[in-house]
Design a protein around this motif. Structure first.
Motif, short mmCIF file in Angstrom:
data_model
loop_
_atom_site.label_atom_id
_atom_site.label_comp_id
_atom_site.label_asym_id
_atom_site.label_seq_id
_atom_site.Cartn_x
_atom_site.Cartn_y
_atom_site.Cartn_z
N THR A 184 20.64 19.10 -34.29
CA THR A 184 19.20 19.24 -34.31
C THR A 184 19.13 20.67 -33.73
N PRO A 185 18.66 21.61 -34.86
CA PRO A 185 18.42 22.93 -34.64
C PRO A 185 17.53 23.11 -33.37
N ALA A 186 16.35 22.44 -33.53
CA ALA A 186 15.40 22.65 -32.27
C ALA A 186 16.17 22.49 -30.87
N LEU A 187 17.10 21.31 -30.69
CA LEU A 187 17.69 21.19 -29.43
C LEU A 187 18.87 22.04 -29.24
N SER A 188 19.55 22.56 -30.36
CA SER A 188 20.34 23.76 -30.11
C SER A 188 19.82 25.02 -29.60
N LYS A 189 18.64 25.23 -30.08
CA LYS A 189 17.77 26.34 -29.53
C LYS A 189 17.49 26.21 -28.22
N LEU A 190 16.88 25.02 -27.64
CA LEU A 190 16.69 24.85 -26.53
C LEU A 190 17.79 24.96 -25.48
N ASP A 191 19.10 24.36 -26.05
CA ASP A 191 20.22 24.50 -25.17
C ASP A 191 20.69 26.12 -24.90
N GLU A 192 20.66 26.81 -26.12
CA GLU A 192 20.72 28.06 -25.88
C GLU A 192 19.83 28.64 -24.77
N ALA A 193 18.50 28.39 -24.91
CA ALA A 193 17.67 29.01 -23.97
C ALA A 193 18.11 28.62 -22.54
N LEU A 249 21.84 5.04 -27.26
CA LEU A 249 22.36 3.74 -27.58
C LEU A 249 23.01 3.66 -28.87
N PRO A 250 24.12 2.90 -29.02
CA PRO A 250 24.60 2.68 -30.40
C PRO A 250 23.67 2.23 -31.43
N LYS A 251 23.00 1.24 -31.12
CA LYS A 251 21.89 0.80 -31.94
C LYS A 251 20.51 0.89 -31.43
N PRO A 252 19.98 2.36 -31.43
CA PRO A 252 18.56 2.43 -30.77
C PRO A 252 17.64 1.71 -31.45
N SER A 253 16.51 1.49 -30.67
CA SER A 253 15.68 0.61 -31.04
C SER A 253 14.27 1.54 -31.46
N PRO A 254 13.80 1.39 -32.88
CA PRO A 254 12.60 2.17 -33.19
C PRO A 254 11.31 2.02 -32.27
N ASP A 255 11.38 1.07 -31.25
CA ASP A 255 10.23 0.71 -30.46
C ASP A 255 10.36 1.52 -29.32
N LEU A 256 11.35 2.39 -28.98
CA LEU A 256 11.47 2.85 -27.81
C LEU A 256 10.21 3.94 -27.51
N ALA A 257 9.71 3.95 -26.61
CA ALA A 257 8.70 4.76 -26.02
C ALA A 257 9.00 6.27 -26.44
N ILE A 258 10.26 6.77 -26.25
CA ILE A 258 10.42 7.93 -26.57
C ILE A 258 12.05 7.95 -26.94
N GLN A 259 11.97 9.00 -28.06
CA GLN A 259 13.42 8.76 -28.85
C GLN A 259 14.29 9.83 -28.21
N PRO A 260 15.64 9.57 -28.07
CA PRO A 260 16.39 10.56 -27.39
C PRO A 260 16.23 12.06 -27.65
N ALA A 261 15.99 12.59 -29.08
CA ALA A 261 15.67 13.98 -29.21
C ALA A 261 14.45 14.42 -28.53
N GLU A 262 13.44 13.47 -28.39
CA GLU A 262 12.32 14.08 -27.74
C GLU A 262 12.55 14.00 -26.14
N CYS A 263 13.43 13.20 -25.57
CA CYS A 263 13.77 13.09 -24.42
C CYS A 263 14.32 14.34 -23.89
N LEU A 264 15.59 14.73 -24.78
CA LEU A 264 16.14 15.88 -24.52
C LEU A 264 15.26 17.21 -24.52
N SER A 265 14.35 17.25 -25.51
CA SER A 265 13.61 18.24 -25.71
C SER A 265 12.87 18.53 -24.33
N SER A 266 12.26 17.48 -24.08
CA SER A 266 11.32 17.55 -22.83
C SER A 266 12.30 17.98 -21.50
N LEU A 267 13.20 17.30 -21.51
CA LEU A 267 14.20 17.77 -20.27
C LEU A 267 14.80 19.24 -20.25
#
Length: 127
Positions: free
Chosen positions: A44-53, A91-109
């Motif tokens: 994910t380019p946006a996450l990679s940029k955040l990791d770099e920052a 998760l191995p089988k993520p649910s589309p019903d999750l309130a926040i998806q992993p990429a969004e969660c990582l981005s926020s953190l």
């Protein structure tokens, strides 16, 4: 040599060079990504940029700290990585019903960590 063949040969050459070049995010080698989170960050380019920052902000504050305070800062960064793993599980089988998806969660953190490190750098200042 036909134009189609030349294009295919050129494309194959470019892909070979790209495959040989190491893929890096700021804090780790994507070719050695071991966790699902690291793989997501690399993909994910946006996450990679955040990791770099975050890595850049961490490097700046680490360089500004006196030697006696660097170990606690390193420990803090390691603890944050552990927290990141726990707070944003993939998760191995993520649910589309999750309130926040992993990429969004990582981005926020990552955004919060970068701000914390940048604010701390402003407080520490150069020595």
């Amino acid at each position: 040599m036909t134009p189609t063949f030349r294009f295919a040969a050129l494309a194959a050459g470019v892909l070979a060079v790209m495959a040989a070049a190491p893929v890096k995010a700021a804090s780790f080698d994507c070719a050695k990504a071991g966790t699902a989170q690291e793989k997501l960050i690399c993909a994910t380019p946006a996450l990679s940029k955040l990791d770099e920052a975050v890595a850049a902000a961490y490097g700046k504050i680490l360089a500004a700290l006196p030697e006696a305070m660097r170990t606690p800062m390193r420990d803090s960064q390691r603890d944050w990585v552990k927290y990141r793993q726990a707070a944003c599980p993939i998760l191995p089988k993520p649910s589309p019903d999750l309130a926040i998806q992993p990429a969004e969660c990582l981005s926020s953190l990552y955004e919060l960590r970068e701000k914390a490190l940048t604010d701390a750098q402003a407080t520490v200042g150069p020595y």
